[in-house]
Design an enzyme around this catalytic site. Structure first.
Site, PDB file in Angstrom:
ATOM      1  N   HIS A   1       0.816  -1.215   0.000  1.00 19.21           N
ATOM      2  CA  HIS A   1       0.000   0.000   0.000  1.00 19.21           C
ATOM      3  C   HIS A   1       0.855   1.274   0.000  1.00 19.21           C
ATOM      4  O   HIS A   1       1.910   1.335   0.636  1.00 19.21           O
ATOM      5  CB  HIS A   1      -1.048  -0.004   1.110  1.00 19.21           C
ATOM      6  CG  HIS A   1      -0.561   0.058   2.516  1.00 19.21           C
ATOM      7  ND1 HIS A   1      -0.300   1.240   3.151  1.00 19.21           N
ATOM      8  CD2 HIS A   1      -0.318  -0.917   3.433  1.00 19.21           C
ATOM      9  CE1 HIS A   1       0.070   0.998   4.390  1.00 19.21           C
ATOM     10  NE2 HIS A   1       0.086  -0.307   4.592  1.00 19.21           N
TER      11      HIS A   1
ATOM     12  N   ASP B   1       3.286  -6.178   3.449  1.00 21.25           N
ATOM     13  CA  ASP B   1       3.023  -5.105   4.416  1.00 21.25           C
ATOM     14  C   ASP B   1       3.981  -5.270   5.590  1.00 21.25           C
ATOM     15  O   ASP B   1       4.850  -6.149   5.562  1.00 21.25           O
ATOM     16  CB  ASP B   1       1.550  -5.180   4.872  1.00 21.25           C
ATOM     17  CG  ASP B   1       0.988  -3.824   5.277  1.00 21.25           C
ATOM     18  OD1 ASP B   1       1.758  -2.968   5.768  1.00 21.25           O
ATOM     19  OD2 ASP B   1      -0.217  -3.618   5.106  1.00 21.25           O
TER      20      ASP B   1
ATOM     21  N   GLU C   1      -5.216   1.930   2.027  1.00 22.16           N
ATOM     22  CA  GLU C   1      -5.255   0.696   2.833  1.00 22.16           C
ATOM     23  C   GLU C   1      -5.548   1.018   4.289  1.00 22.16           C
ATOM     24  O   GLU C   1      -6.260   0.278   4.985  1.00 22.16           O
ATOM     25  CB  GLU C   1      -3.910  -0.036   2.708  1.00 22.16           C
ATOM     26  CG  GLU C   1      -3.892  -1.431   3.362  1.00 22.16           C
ATOM     27  CD  GLU C   1      -3.532  -1.440   4.843  1.00 22.16           C
ATOM     28  OE1 GLU C   1      -3.742  -2.480   5.489  1.00 22.16           O
ATOM     29  OE2 GLU C   1      -3.061  -0.400   5.372  1.00 22.16           O
ATOM     30  N   GLU C   2      -5.005   2.130   4.756  1.00 24.73           N
ATOM     31  CA  GLU C   2      -5.145   2.478   6.178  1.00 24.73           C
ATOM     32  C   GLU C   2      -6.576   2.846   6.557  1.00 24.73           C
ATOM     33  O   GLU C   2      -6.883   3.007   7.729  1.00 24.73           O
ATOM     34  CB  GLU C   2      -4.199   3.640   6.538  1.00 24.73           C
ATOM     35  CG  GLU C   2      -2.714   3.345   6.353  1.00 24.73           C
ATOM     36  CD  GLU C   2      -2.165   2.315   7.345  1.00 24.73           C
ATOM     37  OE1 GLU C   2      -2.931   1.803   8.179  1.00 24.73           O
ATOM     38  OE2 GLU C   2      -0.954   2.027   7.253  1.00 24.73           O
TER      39      GLU C   2
END
Ligand SMILES: [Zn+2]
Length: 348
Positions: A66, A233, A210-211
């Site tokens: 990400h 990740d 993504e967060e």
């Protein structure tokens, strides 16, 4: 001249990319990947999708990291020129007082300080308090609202100001190592595959947001419709005081790439990664995750009619703080493992 991985990482870390404002880092990734791939697109949502042709173009492998980092956003400017803010992504608000931050807008960058009363002026009870963002403010030393408004706007993005520093050998500290080390892994795998033809088409994806609940990967996975997918990740290291290896497994910074096991992981792909790591003498660690992971691997797996998914992680201390810690040794092992994996003919 080839750019070193250290310089690529530094450049990625110094390019702010709070969720919702990833365009600058997507451009950087396009620049770092372009010489090593055959096609490059950015989908309507903003995900970067870079394709390298493989020997069997009927099969698709997606490698995704990400592009976004946690951050904040300006929500209000008061009459004295102090800024209020909201967090973007999972931030421990108690870590914020005393931090330097950068506010980004079309005019450039403004430095601010997250303020808090000094210890002498605090009530005794207040010292043990858990903070909410609305208890805090950002001080840009504007003399009033008008001056503050000439420099920043409501809706501007904010990031931590911390710079990357090498602590020991290959161990780095910085903000946003989550998941710039994942982006670095993608670039290094693409470089390692240069001049070779992988077993199947390989898609390098830098996903957005993504967060905020793995949002970008959903449109990327749907658009690509891959057979296999690996998310890259960071994961929590459990090697420092107060952590629980009993709960989350024994994960150490510098002990190798982390291969996840659990319902979010396709058994065949997960096993293949472990077998390859053993065969190639790649240092690896196992992370048991007994539920859908909090990563892009989650929505990757359930995209379309399903994707055979795995998750590789780089151990990280102090995730989402202004000073995360990772080791480039673990990144290197991940790059080696993925490069070998791209040579494997699966389902045969
Ligand atoms: Zn992450």
């Amino acid at each position: 001249m080839e750019i070193t991985k250290e310089n690529i990482l530094k450049d990625l870390l110094m390019t702010p990319s709070p969720s919702g404002s990833e365009q600058p880092i997507i451009k950087k990734m396009a620049m770092f990947l372009k010489d090593y791939i055959d096609e490059l697109t950015i989908d309507n949502y903003g995900n970067l999708i870079a394709l390298k042709y493989g020997a069997n173009s009927n099969k698709k492998l997606m490698l995704a990291a990400h592009a976004d980092e946690v951050g904040m956003m300006v929500t209000h400017i008061d009459n004295n020129g102090f800024l209020s803010f909201q967090e973007i992504g999972g931030i421990d608000t108690n870590l914020l007082p005393g931090q330097r931050v950068e506010i980004h807008n079309h005019q450039g960058v403004v430095t601010g300080i997250i303020g808090k009363k000094p210890i002498h002026l605090q009530d005794r009870d207040a010292k043990a308090k858990d903070y909410d963002a609305e208890d805090l403010w950002i001080d840009i030393a504007a003399k009033d609202k008008e001056e503050a408004e000439s420099k920043v706007e409501v809706g501007d993005y904010i990031t931590y100001q911390t710079q990357p520093v090498v602590l020991q050998h290959d161990v780095w500290t910085s903000k946003a190592l989550d998941d710039k080390v994942g982006l670095l892994t993608l670039v290094e795998v693409a470089k390692a595959l240069d001049g070779k033809q992988p077993a199947m088409d390989v898609y390098f994806v830098a996903s957005v947001q993504e967060e905020l609940g793995a949002r970008g990967i959903r449109t990327a996975a749907l658009g690509i419709n891959p057979d296999y997918g690996i998310a890259i990740d960071v994961t929590h290291a459990t090697d420092y005081p107060t952590c629980s290896p009993q709960k989350s497994g024994e994960i150490k910074v510098g002990n190798g790439i982390v291969i996840a096991k659990g319902p979010n992981i396709n058994k065949t792909i997960g096993r293949k990664l472990i077998d390859l790591a053993k065969q190639q003498n790649i240092k690896y660690q196992i992370e048991p995750i007994a539920r859908p992971t909090g990563t892009d691997a989650n929505f990757m797996q359930v995209s379309g009619t399903g994707v055979k998914t795995a998750l590789l992680s780089i151990p990280c201390r102090y995730m989402h703080s202004p000073n995360e810690i990772v080791s480039l040794v673990d990144v290197n092992e991940g790059v080696r493992l993925l490069t070998h994996f791209c040579d494997v003919e699966l389902d045969k």
